[in-house]
Design an enzyme around this catalytic site. Structure first.
Site, PDB file in Angstrom:
ATOM      1  CG  PHE A   4      -5.747  17.143  20.950  1.00  0.00           C
ATOM      2  CD1 PHE A   4      -5.581  16.397  22.144  1.00  0.00           C
ATOM      3  CD2 PHE A   4      -6.683  17.841  20.791  1.00  0.00           C
ATOM      4  CE1 PHE A   4      -6.403  16.479  23.253  1.00  0.00           C
ATOM      5  CE2 PHE A   4      -7.485  18.157  22.048  1.00  0.00           C
ATOM      6  CZ  PHE A   4      -7.331  17.508  23.303  1.00  0.00           C
ATOM      7  CB  SER A   8     -17.952  29.320  28.244  1.00  0.00           C
ATOM      8  OG  SER A   8     -18.214  28.334  27.499  1.00  0.00           O
ATOM      9  CG  HIS A  26     -16.703  25.306  26.588  1.00  0.00           C
ATOM     10  ND1 HIS A  26     -16.438  26.277  27.427  1.00  0.00           N
ATOM     11  CD2 HIS A  26     -15.659  24.360  26.879  1.00  0.00           C
ATOM     12  CE1 HIS A  26     -15.676  25.863  28.210  1.00  0.00           C
ATOM     13  NE2 HIS A  26     -15.013  24.821  28.079  1.00  0.00           N
TER      14      HIS A  26
END
Length: 288
Positions: A211, A10, A262
Site C-alpha cells: 500500500f 477520529s 485520525h
C-alpha cells in the site's frame, strides 16, 4: 495551572464489499462508537467506484446516531455535476462534513487527469463545497506526494485547498519529525486548519508495504528490521508489535504537541481498540 488539552480521535472506515463484511462492519461501528470519536469518515473510490456502498454505510451510521459522520468525496473520473450530486446526497442524509480529495487515477490510468467537465483538483472541490455551506477537511502529506510538482507548487496548492478547511488529515507516515515539520510549516504558511496525523496501526506488514508503495509513503529501515525479527508465522507476536508501534508513535507525537489523531481502522476493531486504550479512552456501552 491549566489542564492539558483533551485528545481528539477520529476513525476512517471503508465500505465493506460483501454481505458478510457488511454485517461485521455494523457490529464494528457500534463497538467503536463507544470510544467517542469526534467524527468518523467513510472512503469513496475514484469516479464514485464505491459510491452506492459509501452512501449505504453513511446512511446506516447516521441511523445509529453518534458519532458525526464525514463523507469522503473525490473528483477523479466524475463531472462537477456528478460530484456535487453526491455532496447533495450526503446532505440529504444529514451529513454536512466532507473530506475533500482529488482521488486516485481512474482504473487503468497511471496518472490523474481531470474529467473534461470535472473539477481539476481538490482545491476546486473545496471552493465549491464552501460555496454550498459544507464543512470540510483535506488531505496533507508530511512526505512528498508521489506526483509532487515541487515544494513551492505543493504548498501553494495546500494553502488554496485548506483555506476554509477545519483539518488537514495527513497521509500515514512513520517519520514523526517529518509530521512535526509539516505542521510547523503549515503554521508558518498561515494555514489555520488543524493538522491531524493519520495513524495506521500495522495489521499486516507485507500488505502495508504494498500500500505504501502505491501511495508514496516511506517505510523506514527500522520498521523493516522490527518486523524481520518476528516470524511471519507468529501472527499474535506480529499483531502485538503492530499495536506497540502505533502506541509508541502517538506517544512521540503527543510529546511533539499533537492532540488529535485520525485512525485508519482498516475496518478492524482490535488494533483500533488497543490504540484507544493506550490513549486513555475507555469504551462506553455500545449502542443497541
Amino acid at each position: 495551572m491549566s489542564a492539558p488539552e483533551a485528545l481528539e480521535i477520529s476513525f476512517e472506515y471503508f465500505p465493506p464489499v460483501t454481505t458478510e463484511a457488511a454485517e461485521t462492519f455494523e457490529a464494528l461501528a457500534r463497538r467503536l462508537a463507544g470510544y467517542r470519536p469526534s467524527f468518523v469518515s467513510v472512503t469513496y473510490g475514484a469516479g464514485g467506484g464505491t459510491r452506492e456502498r459509501t452512501l449505504s454505510v453513511i446512511e446506516k451510521l447516521r441511523a445509529a446516531a453518534p458519532p458525526p459522520v464525514a463523507g469522503h468525496l473525490t473528483v477523479s473520473g466524475a463531472s462537477r455535476a456528478q460530484t456535487m450530486a453526491v455532496a447533495a446526497r450526503y446532505r440529504e442524509l444529514g451529513v454536512d462534513h466532507v473530506v475533500a480529495l482529488r482521488g486516485d487515477p481512474v482504473k487503468g490510468e497511471a496518472h490523474f487527469a481531470p474529467h473534461p467537465e470535472g473539477f481539476a483538483s481538490a482545491a476546486e472541490l473545496a471552493e465549491a463545497l464552501t460555496a454550498e455551506g459544507f464543512a470540510y477537511d483535506v488531505a496533507g502529506y508530511a512526505e512528498p506526494h508521489p506526483e509532487s510538482l515541487g515544494e513551492a507548487a505543493d504548498w501553494a496548492h495546500l494553502k488554496r485547498k485548506a483555506a476554509g478547511a477545519q483539518r488537514v488529515l495527513t497521509q500515514f507516515a512513520f517519520d514523526d519529525a517529518a509530521i512535526a515539520r509539516f505542521r510547523d510549516r503549515c503554521v508558518a504558511e498561515g494555514i489555520a486548519a488543524r493538522v491531524t496525523p493519520g495513524i495506521m496501526p500495522i495489521v499486516d506488514f507485507e500488505q502495508l508495504c504494498k500500500f505504501a508503495a502505491r501511495c508514496g509513503a516511506r517505510i523506514p529501515a527500522w520498521l523493516h528490521e522490527a518486523f524481520a525479527r518476528v516470524s511471519p508465522e507468529d501472527k499474535p507476536a506480529r499483531r502485538e508489535l503492530g499495536d506497540r508501534l502505533a502506541a509508541e508513535q502517538v506517544d512521540r507525537l503527543k510529546a511533539a504537541g499533537f492532540r488529535a489523531f485520525h485512525i485508519y481502522t482498516l475496518n478492524r476493531a482490535a488494533p483500533t481498540e488497543a490504540l484507544c486504550a493506550h490513549l486513555g479512552r475507555a469504551p462506553e456501552a455500545a449502542a443497541a
